[in-house]
Design a protein around this motif. Structure first.
Motif, PDB file in Angstrom:
ATOM      1  N   CYS A  82       0.801  -1.235   0.000  1.00 51.83           N
ATOM      2  CA  CYS A  82       0.000   0.000   0.000  1.00 51.83           C
ATOM      3  C   CYS A  82       0.832   1.283   0.000  1.00 51.83           C
ATOM      4  CB  CYS A  82      -0.961   0.008   1.188  1.00 51.83           C
ATOM      5  SG  CYS A  82      -0.134   0.168   2.782  1.00 51.83           S
ATOM      6  N   SER A  83       2.148   1.178   0.024  1.00 50.19           N
ATOM      7  CA  SER A  83       3.081   2.318  -0.017  1.00 50.19           C
ATOM      8  C   SER A  83       3.037   3.224   1.208  1.00 50.19           C
ATOM      9  CB  SER A  83       2.856   3.155  -1.286  1.00 50.19           C
ATOM     10  OG  SER A  83       3.095   2.367  -2.424  1.00 50.19           O
ATOM     11  N   THR A  84       2.549   2.737   2.326  1.00 55.95           N
ATOM     12  CA  THR A  84       2.585   3.504   3.570  1.00 55.95           C
ATOM     13  C   THR A  84       4.016   3.524   4.096  1.00 55.95           C
ATOM     14  OG1 THR A  84       0.340   2.849   4.130  1.00 55.95           O
ATOM     15  CG2 THR A  84       1.728   3.614   5.953  1.00 55.95           C
ATOM     16  N   GLU A  85       4.501   4.709   4.487  1.00 60.35           N
ATOM     17  CA  GLU A  85       5.854   4.799   5.027  1.00 60.35           C
ATOM     18  C   GLU A  85       5.870   4.185   6.423  1.00 60.35           C
ATOM     19  OE1 GLU A  85       9.230   8.152   5.966  1.00 60.35           O
ATOM     20  OE2 GLU A  85       7.884   8.474   4.266  1.00 60.35           O
ATOM     21  N   VAL A  86       6.760   3.209   6.620  1.00 64.42           N
ATOM     22  CA  VAL A  86       6.797   2.467   7.877  1.00 64.42           C
ATOM     23  C   VAL A  86       8.101   2.640   8.640  1.00 64.42           C
ATOM     24  CG1 VAL A  86       5.106   0.738   7.179  1.00 64.42           C
ATOM     25  CG2 VAL A  86       7.517   0.371   6.650  1.00 64.42           C
ATOM     26  N   GLY A  87       9.122   3.213   8.018  1.00 63.03           N
ATOM     27  CA  GLY A  87      10.396   3.396   8.696  1.00 63.03           C
ATOM     28  C   GLY A  87      11.454   3.901   7.746  1.00 63.03           C
ATOM     29  N   VAL A  88      12.716   3.650   8.117  1.00 63.24           N
ATOM     30  CA  VAL A  88      13.860   4.067   7.312  1.00 63.24           C
ATOM     31  C   VAL A  88      14.897   2.953   7.302  1.00 63.24           C
ATOM     32  CG1 VAL A  88      13.538   6.545   7.727  1.00 63.24           C
ATOM     33  CG2 VAL A  88      14.973   5.205   9.277  1.00 63.24           C
ATOM     34  N   ILE A  89      15.825   3.047   6.348  1.00 64.94           N
ATOM     35  CA  ILE A  89      16.967   2.139   6.316  1.00 64.94           C
ATOM     36  C   ILE A  89      18.221   2.997   6.326  1.00 64.94           C
ATOM     37  CG2 ILE A  89      16.899   1.986   3.787  1.00 64.94           C
ATOM     38  CD1 ILE A  89      17.967  -0.923   4.115  1.00 64.94           C
ATOM     39  N   ASP A  90      19.202   2.608   7.144  1.00 70.75           N
ATOM     40  CA  ASP A  90      20.420   3.411   7.249  1.00 70.75           C
ATOM     41  C   ASP A  90      21.495   2.888   6.297  1.00 70.75           C
ATOM     42  OD1 ASP A  90      21.526   1.163   8.498  1.00 70.75           O
ATOM     43  OD2 ASP A  90      21.388   2.009  10.511  1.00 70.75           O
ATOM     44  N   GLU A  91      22.668   3.503   6.356  1.00 71.23           N
ATOM     45  CA  GLU A  91      23.777   3.144   5.456  1.00 71.23           C
ATOM     46  C   GLU A  91      24.291   1.732   5.700  1.00 71.23           C
ATOM     47  OE1 GLU A  91      26.434   6.374   6.326  1.00 71.23           O
ATOM     48  OE2 GLU A  91      25.811   7.453   4.513  1.00 71.23           O
ATOM     49  N   GLU A  92      24.098   1.210   6.900  1.00 75.36           N
ATOM     50  CA  GLU A  92      24.547  -0.139   7.237  1.00 75.36           C
ATOM     51  C   GLU A  92      23.490  -1.190   6.903  1.00 75.36           C
ATOM     52  OE1 GLU A  92      25.569   0.139  11.343  1.00 75.36           O
ATOM     53  OE2 GLU A  92      27.364   1.329  10.950  1.00 75.36           O
ATOM     54  N   GLU A  93      22.440  -0.779   6.193  1.00 79.09           N
ATOM     55  CA  GLU A  93      21.334  -1.631   5.779  1.00 79.09           C
ATOM     56  C   GLU A  93      20.570  -2.231   6.954  1.00 79.09           C
ATOM     57  OE1 GLU A  93      22.565  -4.405   2.763  1.00 79.09           O
ATOM     58  OE2 GLU A  93      23.194  -2.812   1.410  1.00 79.09           O
ATOM     59  N   VAL A  94      20.419  -1.449   7.993  1.00 74.04           N
ATOM     60  CA  VAL A  94      19.579  -1.824   9.125  1.00 74.04           C
ATOM     61  C   VAL A  94      18.270  -1.047   8.997  1.00 74.04           C
ATOM     62  CG1 VAL A  94      19.338  -1.805  11.638  1.00 74.04           C
ATOM     63  CG2 VAL A  94      21.562  -2.312  10.602  1.00 74.04           C
ATOM     64  N   TYR A  95      17.172  -1.764   9.067  1.00 70.21           N
ATOM     65  CA  TYR A  95      15.859  -1.134   8.979  1.00 70.21           C
ATOM     66  C   TYR A  95      15.441  -0.643  10.359  1.00 70.21           C
ATOM     67  CZ  TYR A  95      15.313  -3.238   4.363  1.00 70.21           C
ATOM     68  OH  TYR A  95      15.470  -3.585   3.046  1.00 70.21           O
ATOM     69  N   HIS A  96      14.933   0.576  10.423  1.00 76.10           N
ATOM     70  CA  HIS A  96      14.432   1.153  11.669  1.00 76.10           C
ATOM     71  C   HIS A  96      12.947   1.435  11.450  1.00 76.10           C
ATOM     72  CE1 HIS A  96      18.514   1.753  13.254  1.00 76.10           C
ATOM     73  NE2 HIS A  96      18.828   1.987  11.991  1.00 76.10           N
ATOM     74  N   PHE A  97      12.094   0.637  12.112  1.00 75.72           N
ATOM     75  CA  PHE A  97      10.649   0.764  11.953  1.00 75.72           C
ATOM     76  C   PHE A  97      10.075   1.632  13.067  1.00 75.72           C
ATOM     77  CE2 PHE A  97      11.505  -3.294   9.842  1.00 75.72           C
ATOM     78  CZ  PHE A  97      10.867  -3.088   8.636  1.00 75.72           C
ATOM     79  N   PHE A  98       9.234   2.592  12.710  1.00 73.68           N
ATOM     80  CA  PHE A  98       8.593   3.439  13.716  1.00 73.68           C
ATOM     81  C   PHE A  98       7.105   3.610  13.467  1.00 73.68           C
ATOM     82  CE2 PHE A  98      10.794   6.025  10.535  1.00 73.68           C
ATOM     83  CZ  PHE A  98       9.710   6.695   9.942  1.00 73.68           C
ATOM     84  N   ASN A  99       6.609   3.190  12.320  1.00 69.92           N
ATOM     85  CA  ASN A  99       5.193   3.307  11.994  1.00 69.92           C
ATOM     86  C   ASN A  99       4.660   1.929  11.627  1.00 69.92           C
ATOM     87  OD1 ASN A  99       2.680   4.395  11.365  1.00 69.92           O
ATOM     88  ND2 ASN A  99       3.261   4.876   9.272  1.00 69.92           N
ATOM     89  N   VAL A 100       4.604   1.028  12.611  1.00 66.00           N
ATOM     90  CA  VAL A 100       4.183  -0.351  12.377  1.00 66.00           C
ATOM     91  C   VAL A 100       3.268  -0.824  13.507  1.00 66.00           C
ATOM     92  CG1 VAL A 100       6.181  -1.085  11.036  1.00 66.00           C
ATOM     93  CG2 VAL A 100       6.291  -1.167  13.512  1.00 66.00           C
ATOM     94  N   LEU A 101       2.602  -1.927  13.253  1.00 64.72           N
ATOM     95  CA  LEU A 101       1.792  -2.580  14.279  1.00 64.72           C
ATOM     96  C   LEU A 101       2.525  -3.818  14.766  1.00 64.72           C
ATOM     97  CD1 LEU A 101      -1.766  -2.462  12.704  1.00 64.72           C
ATOM     98  CD2 LEU A 101      -0.892  -1.062  14.557  1.00 64.72           C
ATOM     99  N   PRO A 102       2.978  -3.825  16.011  1.00 62.96           N
ATOM    100  CA  PRO A 102       3.657  -5.022  16.525  1.00 62.96           C
ATOM    101  C   PRO A 102       2.633  -6.007  17.085  1.00 62.96           C
ATOM    102  CG  PRO A 102       3.818  -3.251  18.124  1.00 62.96           C
ATOM    103  CD  PRO A 102       3.083  -2.687  16.938  1.00 62.96           C
ATOM    104  N   SER A 103       2.958  -7.278  16.961  1.00 61.28           N
ATOM    105  CA  SER A 103       2.158  -8.314  17.608  1.00 61.28           C
ATOM    106  C   SER A 103       3.112  -9.312  18.225  1.00 61.28           C
ATOM    107  CB  SER A 103       1.215  -8.992  16.616  1.00 61.28           C
ATOM    108  OG  SER A 103       1.946  -9.610  15.605  1.00 61.28           O
ATOM    109  N   GLU A 104       2.616 -10.055  19.185  1.00 58.93           N
ATOM    110  CA  GLU A 104       3.488 -10.991  19.893  1.00 58.93           C
ATOM    111  C   GLU A 104       3.949 -12.088  18.960  1.00 58.93           C
ATOM    112  OE1 GLU A 104       2.285 -12.394  23.674  1.00 58.93           O
ATOM    113  OE2 GLU A 104       1.346 -10.502  24.191  1.00 58.93           O
ATOM    114  N   SER A 105       5.195 -12.486  19.131  1.00 52.35           N
ATOM    115  CA  SER A 105       5.735 -13.524  18.261  1.00 52.35           C
ATOM    116  C   SER A 105       5.710 -14.877  18.941  1.00 52.35           C
ATOM    117  CB  SER A 105       7.151 -13.182  17.841  1.00 52.35           C
ATOM    118  OG  SER A 105       7.966 -13.047  18.984  1.00 52.35           O
TER     119      SER A 105
END
Length: 157
Positions: free
Chosen positions: A134-157
């Motif tokens: 759906c193209s909703t912005e959910v986070g960013v990726i840094d230069e070290e290719e680590v994804y940082h999520f800040f706009n997501v729905l977490p659920s228990e794993s």
């Protein structure tokens, strides 16, 4: 002839029309036949699939898109200070907006702002990450290719 027409008319008025007849769903469904798309073992199969994908690692949450609920990450780590933020290396259903680059340390708000060790340095360059569906912005990726999520729905794993 008039009498027959009157009787026919009276008979039609007394009997309910097709739209007035009510049929219960229970009368139509045959419960003796096993449903075609039902699998009582599906939860166990899904759990084994996720464990195989994680390769034995434990995750703090399963992350989903807040707009369309598409799974974005099965193996992530929760931020120690900002409890609604997560970081991950392996993701699914995510796309990187290559045309856009932002530098998180350069935006200034009114008033004094104290930099913490959790905030990226001014030299850090990150790219926005969006949900593939759906193209909703959910986070960013840094230069070290680590994804940082800040706009997501977490659920228990």
């Amino acid at each position: 002839m008039k009498r027959e027409e009157e009787k026919a008319r009276e008979g039609r008025e007394d009997s309910p029309t097709e739209s007035q007849q009510t049929v219960s769903d229970d009368d139509v469904i045959d419960y003796s036949i096993k449903p075609e798309f039902y699998d009582p073992n599906l939860d166990e199969k899904d759990e084994l699939w996720v464990q195989k994908k994680r390769k034995g690692h434990t995750s703090d949450a399963v992350l989903s898109c807040p707009a369309c609920f598409t799974t974005l990450c099965l193996d992530c780590q929760r931020h120690e200070k900002y409890l609604t933020q997560y970081r991950a290396v392996f993701v699914v259903n995510c796309k990187i907006k290559n045309g856009q680059v932002s530098q998180p340390g350069t935006k200034r708000k009114r008033g004094r702002r104290h930099k913490t060790s959790a905030e990226p340095e001014v030299d850090d360059v990150v790219k926005p990450v969006c949900c593939l569906i759906c193209s909703t912005e959910v986070g960013v990726i840094d230069e070290e290719e680590v994804y940082h999520f800040f706009n997501v729905l977490p659920s228990e794993s």
